[in-house]
Design a protein around this motif. Structure first.
Motif, short mmCIF file in Angstrom:
data_model
loop_
_atom_site.label_atom_id
_atom_site.label_comp_id
_atom_site.label_asym_id
_atom_site.label_seq_id
_atom_site.Cartn_x
_atom_site.Cartn_y
_atom_site.Cartn_z
N THR A 1 46.86 -48.38 58.03
CA THR A 1 46.45 -49.75 57.80
C THR A 1 46.38 -50.21 56.52
N VAL A 2 47.00 -51.15 56.48
CA VAL A 2 47.43 -51.92 55.18
C VAL A 2 46.70 -53.41 55.22
N SER A 3 45.92 -53.54 53.99
CA SER A 3 45.27 -54.83 53.87
C SER A 3 45.39 -55.45 52.61
N PRO A 4 45.44 -56.82 52.36
CA PRO A 4 45.93 -57.37 51.37
C PRO A 4 44.38 -57.19 50.26
N ILE A 5 44.63 -57.01 49.05
CA ILE A 5 43.38 -57.05 48.00
C ILE A 5 43.53 -58.10 47.38
N PHE A 6 42.35 -59.07 47.53
CA PHE A 6 42.20 -60.45 46.71
C PHE A 6 41.41 -60.22 45.53
N ASP A 7 42.16 -60.92 44.51
CA ASP A 7 41.41 -60.85 43.07
C ASP A 7 40.45 -62.03 43.29
N ALA A 8 39.66 -62.19 41.99
CA ALA A 8 38.52 -63.16 41.79
C ALA A 8 38.98 -64.55 42.33
N ASP A 9 40.11 -64.79 42.06
CA ASP A 9 40.66 -66.30 42.41
C ASP A 9 41.15 -66.25 43.66
N SER A 10 41.20 -65.17 44.61
CA SER A 10 41.58 -65.30 45.87
C SER A 10 42.99 -65.17 45.88
N ARG A 11 43.86 -64.81 44.88
CA ARG A 11 45.22 -64.65 45.01
C ARG A 11 45.33 -63.11 45.43
N ARG B 1 62.06 -47.13 54.33
CA ARG B 1 61.79 -48.00 53.09
C ARG B 1 61.70 -49.54 53.58
N GLU B 2 62.58 -49.79 54.44
CA GLU B 2 62.67 -50.92 55.20
C GLU B 2 61.39 -51.46 55.90
N ASP B 3 60.96 -50.42 56.78
CA ASP B 3 59.67 -50.71 57.33
C ASP B 3 58.63 -50.98 56.52
N ARG B 4 58.46 -50.33 55.44
CA ARG B 4 57.31 -50.50 54.45
C ARG B 4 57.55 -51.80 53.90
N ALA B 5 58.81 -52.42 53.63
CA ALA B 5 58.95 -53.39 52.91
C ALA B 5 58.49 -54.56 53.73
N ALA B 6 58.84 -54.50 55.32
CA ALA B 6 58.28 -55.60 56.23
C ALA B 6 56.87 -55.61 56.09
N VAL B 7 56.09 -54.18 56.19
CA VAL B 7 54.82 -54.23 56.18
C VAL B 7 54.18 -55.13 54.97
N MET B 8 54.84 -54.87 53.75
CA MET B 8 54.35 -55.48 52.65
C MET B 8 54.52 -57.05 52.64
N ARG B 9 55.70 -57.46 53.25
CA ARG B 9 55.79 -59.03 53.27
C ARG B 9 54.61 -59.51 54.12
N ARG B 10 54.21 -58.92 55.22
CA ARG B 10 53.26 -59.20 55.95
C ARG B 10 51.87 -59.49 55.21
N VAL B 11 51.79 -58.15 54.39
CA VAL B 11 50.49 -58.13 53.82
C VAL B 11 50.69 -59.20 52.67
N ALA B 12 51.76 -59.49 52.20
CA ALA B 12 51.84 -60.47 51.05
C ALA B 12 51.26 -61.90 51.68
N ALA C 1 46.38 -59.63 45.10
CA ALA C 1 46.60 -58.73 43.83
C ALA C 1 47.34 -57.47 44.24
N GLY C 2 47.23 -57.23 45.36
CA GLY C 2 47.93 -55.63 45.79
C GLY C 2 47.48 -55.50 47.27
N ALA C 3 47.53 -54.22 47.59
CA ALA C 3 47.34 -53.98 48.99
C ALA C 3 46.58 -52.60 49.07
N GLY D 1 45.47 -47.55 46.45
CA GLY D 1 45.48 -49.16 46.04
C GLY D 1 47.03 -49.22 45.48
N GLU D 2 47.81 -50.29 45.97
CA GLU D 2 48.96 -50.32 45.07
C GLU D 2 49.01 -51.78 45.08
N THR D 3 50.06 -52.34 43.95
CA THR D 3 50.33 -53.51 43.68
C THR D 3 51.52 -53.75 44.56
N LEU D 4 51.72 -55.22 44.84
CA LEU D 4 52.58 -55.60 45.73
C LEU D 4 53.95 -55.15 45.35
#
Lengths: 139, 901
Positions: free
Chosen positions: B515-525, B479-490, B527-529, B440-443
C-alpha cells in the motif's frame, strides 16, 4: 314364472378366494359363473352378460383395473356394475390402489356380510331405471 | 564609556571635549610647563608682563613657577595608560610640587627657610615667597596627583584633596573677582597672581581629565539627563557669578554704581542667566525623555510580539509587567499581582507527579533570592483554562550598583510542541511495532526510513537500507510496475494492496501486498511516499492450495461477487455447465442458476443447501443443490456456491419412492389375500360346520378368527404409517359425528374392558355439532386411545371417555387410572415403534404404532393432542379438533362398507 336369480361373474386368479366368494354368493341366492384371468372374464362376460362382476384388483397378466377399463370400453358390457376386491387401503398406493374404475370396492379381508351388502347395493342401483351403472361410483 | 557604547543623539550635549580627556590633560600639562618656564624667564629677564601680567597685581613667584612646571610634567606623566615608571616619575614630581607648597607654608609658620630666594635673590618689593593661598593650593594639587591612583580609602582621600583644592582655587577666583583680599591672600602677604590662578584652574581641569572613568568627569560623561544638565549648567553656572562679579567690580571702580547695587545686579543677573539656561535646556530634556519613552515603547512592542512569555516582578515579587504570550499562558489580565495572589490566577504543578510547586520554589521567587533559573519544566493551569506545559528561565534584575530590583522570567509554552512530539513518538512507535514493513522513500526512490518489520522482511538493517535506492528491493521485471505505482503516487493517489514481488537481501523473493501513499510536507507538497509491505507469501501459498482444493472439489464451485457475477470457477463447472470456465467469468450467475437469488436464504445460512434448477450452455436443465458460504477476499466479499447436480439422486429418490409404493402394495396384497382366505374359510367353517364341532372346536375357531383380525389390524396400521411417512396420507373429506364415534368405540371396547376388569364409562359433557373430517379415522383414534387406556390400566381401575365442545373445538378425552407415563417417555410418545418402558417391562402387547397413527390423523384434522400423566396415578389424552363446518354436499352412502367392521 319366478325370475332368474341375478348372475354374478367372479374373477380371481386365487382359487381359494374364487371358491369362497362363489360359495357365499350361491348361499345368498345368486347364480355364479367364474373366470381365473381377466381375458377369460371378458369372454365369459361377453357370452353370459352377468348382472354384476366381482373381480380381484390384482391378477397376473390382465389385472382387475385393466379388465374393468376394457369392460367400460365395450358397448355391450359398459354398464355392468363391478365390485373390486382390493388389498389396498382406500386412498391407494400407486397402481395397486383404487383407481375409481370400479363401481365399488371391497377391501380384503372382508366378512360374508360385507360381501352380501355390497352385491345387493350394486344390483339395486343398477336395477333402478333412472340411473345407469356408473351412479354408485365414487368420483 | 557608556557614551561609547551608546552613541545616541542629544544626550551627549557638550561632551565633545569630554570625549578626549587624555588630550585635555596632555594640553593642560604642556600649558603649565610652558607657563612656568615663561614666568621663570620673565624673572630672569625682568619682564614684568610675564611675572606680574597686570600692573599693581601680585607676581607669580619663581618657586610657584617651578611648582607649576612640576605639576604640568606630573600631569603629562600620570596620563592613563603610561608605564609604571612614568607614573612613578609623575608622582615624584607631584610630590615635589606638594613639598614646595608645604615648605612655603612652613616658612609662614616658623620663619624664612631660604627657599624664597633660592632661584632669584632679588624679586622686587615683595620677598620671593608665594602667598600662603598659593602654597596651600600647590600642596593640595600635588597631593591630589600623588594620591591619584590609590585604592579604597586612598581614593576617597584623593577625592577629598581634589575637592579641597577646588574650593581653595575657587575661593581665590571669587576673591579676585570681588576683590575680597582675604580670599586671595593679599592682605599683608603677596596675593595669588592672575596666572597662578589660571595655572591652578588648568591643573584642576587636567587632573579631572586624567582619570575620566571616575569622579566628576565620569559623571559628566554619563549619558543621562543629570549629566547633560551638569554639562550644560556647570561651566556657565561657575563662570557667570565670577564674570558678573568682575564686571560689577569694574563698574564700581569706574564709579558708575555703588557696591550694594552692584551686588544686587550680580545676583539678579546670575539668577536670570541660570533661568535662561534652564529654559534653553528643557526641550532637550523633554526630547531625551520622549526618546526614552519611545525606546520603552519599542521594547514593549517587541515584548508583546514575542513568542515567549515574559514577566517582570518587583523586589517584593509583585508581577508588574508581562507580555501577551504570558497573559495567554497564565490567564492574567491585570498587573501588580503580589505572590500571595498568584494562586487566584493560576496554579503551578510539577509535571511528573502533578504536585503543586511551593511558593518558595517558584522560579521568580528563586530569582529574587539571586538564583539564575534555567529550563525548569512546569505545568501552569490558569483558572478556568487548560493546563500548559512550560519551560521557564528566571533571572534576578539588578540595579546599576547591583541592588536587587526584581526578577524577570521568560516562559516558553511547550504544550503544543510536546503534544506533537508525543504524537510523533507514538506514531513512530506504532510504525516501529508494526508487523508490516513500513518504508519511507523519496519520489526519486531513496529510502528515508525503515522499520523493524522491514528489517525482518527484507533482511537489511535500517543502517544498511536508509539512503540506498529502493531499487535494491525490486526485481528487474517489476521495475516498470513500481514506476507506474510511483507515478500515481506522485499524482497524490494512493495505491492499495498492489500484489507484487520483492527481493530480499539474501536474493530470495517474497510475495508482498503493497500500500503506497504519498507523504505531504508542511506545504502540502508531495515529499515522498510511504510504502507498507505486507508479507503475503503464506497467503499466496494458501491461495495456491485453495486453488488446488477448488479443483479437487467434487462439486462445481462458483465464486460470486457482490454484483452477482461469477468471479471464480473450478474445472468441475466446465463439465456441469458445458463450456470452458473462462467463458463464465464475469457472467451473471443467474445464467447458470436461475432462481438462485430468490432461493438464497436470508440471512445467509452457511452450509444450508438450497434446491434450484441448473442450466447448462446447451439449455439442458437439471436439478441442482447449492450450498452457499461467504468468503472475505481482497476483492471484497465473495459468495462461494458449491453446485451439485442432483439429477441422479433425484432419479434414485423417485425410483425408491416408486419401489416403496410397490412394496407396500405388494405386502398389503400378499398378506391380505391369504388373510381373506383364512378369515373367509374360518367364517365358512363356523357357519357351515359349526354345529358339528365340539365346544373346544368352536373356541379354537374363534381364536383363529380373532388373530386373523389382529393381523389385519397390523397390516392396516403398517400401511398407514407408511403413507404418513411418505407424505401421502390423507383423510376422507366427510362429516364427523364425534358423539356417535365415541359411543361406538365405547360399545365395541366394552367386552375387552370387562375382560380386563376395568370400568369403562362415556360422558357427553356438551352436545357436539357435526364437523368436517373423516369419521372412520376419528373412530380409529378413539379406539386407539381406549384400547391403550385399557391395556395400561390394571384390574379395578377405570377409563373415562368424555366428549364435549367448547371454544369452537371438539374435545375428546380418554382418562385412565393406570400406571401413567414416565417423563422420559412423554417426548417419544408419538414416535412410531416407540414403546414406553412400562409397556416393555410389563409385556403389554403392541408394536408402538397406535399413537403415531393417532397423531397423524389428528394433525390431518388440524387438531392437537394433549397428554397429562402422573406415574402411578394415571394418564389423560385429550384430542382437540377444530369444529370446521361439514362439507356442503352430503356424501352418498359409502358403498365400500368398510366402517362396518
Amino acid at each position: 314364472l319366478t325370475p332368474l336369480p341375478p348372475l354374478v361373474l367372479v374373477v380371481d386368479d386365487e382359487p381359494n378366494i374364487l371358491e369362497l366368494v362363489s360359495m357365499r354368493l350361491r348361499q345368498y341366492g345368486y347364480d355364479v359363473t367364474t373366470a381365473t384371468t381377466g381375458t377369460q372374464a371378458l369372454d365369459v362376460a361377453q357370452a353370459t352378460r352377468p348382472d354384476c362382476i366381482v373381480v380381484d384388483g390384482r391378477m397376473p397378466e390382465m389385472d382387475g383395473h385393466e379388465m374393468t377399463q376394457r369392460l367400460r370400453a365395450n358397448p355391450d358390457l359398459h354398464s355392468t356394475p363391478v365390485l373390486m376386491l382390493s388389498a389396498a387401503s382406500h386412498d391407494g398406493w400407486g397402481r395397486f390402489g383404487d383407481d375409481g374404475s370400479a363401481d365399488a370396492y371391497l377391501r380384503k379381508p372382508f366378512t360374508p356380510e360385507e360381501l352380501k351388502e355390497a352385491i345387493a347395493m350394486l344390483l339395486s342401483t343398477s336395477a333402478d331405471p333412472n340411473t345407469d351403472g356408473g351412479d354408485g361410483r365414487e368420483p | 564609556m557608556r557614551s561609547e557604547q551608546n552613541p545616541s543623539r542629544g544626550i551627549v550635549v557638550g561632551s565633545q571635549v569630554l570625549r578626549s580627556p587624555e588630550r585635555i590633560s596632555a594640553v593642560a600639562g604642556s600649558l603649565l610647563i610652558v607657563l612656568g618656564v615663561l614666568v621663570l624667564a620673565g624673572w630672569w629677564l625682568g619682564v614684568k608682563l610675564l611675572t606680574q601680567v597686570l600692573p599693581a597685581h601680585p607676581t607669580m613667584k619663581p618657586i610657584t613657577a617651578v611648582a607649576v612646571c612640576a605639576v604640568g610634567a606630573a600631569i603629562l606623566l600620570l596620563r592613563a595608560g603610561r608605564s609604571p615608571r612614568s607614573m612613578a616619575a609623575g608622582r615624584f614630581l607631584a610630590g615635589a610640587a606638594a613639598t614646595l607648597g608645604a615648605a612655603v607654608l612652613l616658612e609662614y609658620g616658623v620663619g624664612d627657610l631660604g627657599i624664597d630666594q633660592l632661584l632669584f635673590s632679588d624679586v622686587g618689593t615683595h620677598p620671593g615667597r608665594p602667598s600662603p593661598h598659593t602654597a596651600l593650593a600647590l600642596l593640595l594639587v600635588g597631593s591630589t596627583l600623588v594620591s591619584l591612583d590609590l585604592r579604597g580609602r586612598g581614593r576617597r582621600l584623593s577625592t577629598a584633596l581634589y575637592a579641597t583644592s577646588a574650593v581653595v582655587v575657587c575661593a581665590a577666583l571669587i576673591g579676585f573677582a570681588y576683590r575680597v583680599d582675604y580670599l586671595r591672600g593679599t592682605s599683608d602677604q603677596s596675593g595669588v597672581a592672575v596666572h597662578t590662578l589660571v595655572a591652578l584652574l588648568v591643573a584642576l581641569a587636567a587632573i579631572a581629565a586624567l582619570r575620566p572613568d571616575r569622579g566628576l568627569v565620569a559623571f559628566l560623561r554619563r549619558d543621562d539627563p543629570g549629566a547633560a544638565v551638569a554639562r550644560r549648567l556647570g561651566p556657565a553656572g561657575l563662570a557667570a557669578p565670577f564674570l558678573l562679579g568682575l564686571l560689577a567690580q569694574q563698574a564700581h571702580d569706574a564709579g558708575l554704581i555703588d557696591r550694594a547695587v552692584g551686588l544686587s545686579l550680580v545676583t539678579l543677573l546670575t539668577i536670570g542667566f541660570l533661568v535662561a539656561l534652564l529654559a534653553a535646556i528643557t526641550p532637550e530634556l523633554r526630547a531625551a525623555a520622549e526618546e526614552r519613552d519611545d525606546a520603552w515603547r519599542f521594547v514593549m512592542t517587541a515584548l508583546e510580539s514575542l513568542g515567549e512569555g515574559v514577566v517582570i516582578c518587583d523586589a517584593d515579587g509583585r508581577l508588574m509587567l508581562f507580555n501577551r504570550e504570558l497573559r495567554r499562558i497564565h490567564g492574567l489580565d491585570a498587573a501588580d499581582i503580589p505572590p500571595e495572589d498568584w494562586a487566584d490566577h493560576y496554579s503551578v504543578t510539577e509535571p511528573v507527579h502533578g504536585q503543586p510547586v511551593a511558593a518558595a520554589d517558584m522560579p521568580l521567587i528563586r530569582a529574587l533570592e539571586g538564583e539564575v533559573v534555567r529550563g525548569d519544566d512546569l505545568v501552569v493551569t490558569p483558572v478556568g483554562g487548560p493546563p500548559r506545559r512550560i519551560t521557564i528561565n528566571a533571572d534576578p534584575l539588578r540595579g546599576r550598583s547591583g541592588e536587587l530590583l526584581g526578577a524577570v522570567a521568560t516562559v516558553t509554552d511547550e504544550t503544543e510542541r510536546r503534544r506533537i512530539e508525543q504524537a510523533s513518538r507514538a506514531l513512530a512507535s506504532i510504525v516501529e511495532s508494526s508487523t508490516d514493513a513500513i518504508i519511507g522513500e523519496t519520489l526519486e526512490g531513496t529510502i528515508t526510513s525503515w522499520n523493524a518489520a522491514a528489517e525482518r522482511l527484507y533482511g537489511y538493517t535500517a543502517e544498511e537500507a536508509v539512503g540506498q535506492s529502493v531499487d535494491m528491493l525490486v526485481p528487474a521485471e517489476f521495475r516498470e510496475d513500481r514506476a507506474a505505482v510511483m507515478r500515481r503516487v506522485a499524482g497524490a493517489e494512493r495505491v492499495e494492496r498492489r500484489q507484487t514481488v520483492r527481493v530480499r537481501k539474501d536474493g530470495s523473493r517474497v510475495d508482498v501486498s503493497l500500500t503506497v501513499s504519498p507523504i505531504f510536507d508542511a506545504d502540502s507538497r508531495i515529499a515522498g511516499a510511504s510504502v507498507i509491505a505486507h508479507d503475503i507469501s503464506e497467503r499466496a501459498r494458501l491461495e495456491r492450495m485453495f486453488g488446488q482444493l477448488l479443483e479437487m472439489a467434487p462439486d462445481a464451485v462458483l465464486g460470486i461477487d457482490e454484483d452477482g457475477c461469477i468471479a471464480v470457477a473450478n474445472s468441475r463447472v466446465e463439465s456441469m455447465f458445458g463450456d470452458a470456465r473462462e467463458t463464465f467469468v464475469g457472467e451473471s450467475v443467474a445464467e447458470l442458476l436461475p432462481g438462485l437469488e430468490q432461493a438464497r436464504p436470508e440471512p445467509a445460512a452457511p452450509g444450508h443447501a438450497v434446491a434450484v434448477r441448473g442450466r447448462s450452455r446447451d439449455g439442458r436443465e437439471f436439478p441442482a443443490e447449492v450450498t452457499l458460504s461467504e468468503v472475505e477476499t481482497d476483492q471484497g466479499q465473495l459468495t462461494m456456491a458449491m453446485v451439485r447436480d442432483v439429477s441422479e439422486r433425484k432419479r434414485i429418490e423417485d425410483e425408491t419412492e416408486r419401489l416403496k409404493g410397490e412394496f407396500f402394495g405388494l405386502v398389503s396384497h400378499e398378506l391380505r389375500t391369504p388373510l381373506t382366505s383364512i378369515a373367509g374359510y374360518t367364517d365358512l367353517l363356523r357357519d357351515e360346520e359349526g354345529e358339528r364341532l365340539t365346544e373346544d372346536g368352536r373356541r379354537y375357531l374363534a381364536i383363529v378368527k380373532r388373530n386373523t383380525e389382529r393381523l389385519d389390524h397390523l397390516v392396516r396400521d403398517l400401511l398407514l404409517v407408511g403413507q404418513v411417512e411418505a407424505g401421502t396420507f390423507q383423510i376422507q373429506d366427510g362429516t364427523v359425528d364425534a358423539v356417535a364415534a365415541a359411543r361406538d368405540c365405547v360399545d365395541s371396547s366394552a367386552p375387552r374392558a370387562q375382560a380386563a376388569g376395568v370400568e369403562l364409562d362415556l360422558t357427553i359433557s356438551e352436545p357436539v355439532p357435526l364437523f368436517r373430517g373423516d369419521q372412520e379415522r376419528i373412530v380409529q383414534v378413539i379406539d386407539n386411545l381406549i384400547s391403550n387406556a385399557i391395556k395400561f390400566t390394571p384390574a379395578g381401575g377405570r377409563v373415562d371417555v368424555q366428549v364435549g365442545a367448547r371454544d369452537r373445538a371438539c374435545t375428546i378425552e380418554v382418562a385412565d387410572t393406570g400406571m401413567g407415563i414416565l417423563a422420559a417417555d412423554l417426548e417419544h410418545l408419538f414416535d412410531r415403534f416407540y414403546r414406553g418402558e412400562a409397556a416393555t417391562v410389563r409385556h403389554i402387547k403392541g408394536v408402538g404404532l397406535g399413537l403415531a397413527i393417532t397423531k397423524a390423523i389428528v394433525d390431518q384434522h388440524e387438531g392437537r393432542i394433549e397428554v397429562e400423566s402422573e406415574p402411578g396415578e394415571g394418564s389423560a389424552f385429550r384430542i382437540v379438533l377444530p369444529l370446521r363446518p361439514p362439507a356442503p354436499r352430503p356424501r352418498t352412502p359409502d358403498p365400500r362398507v368398510r366402517s362396518a367392521r
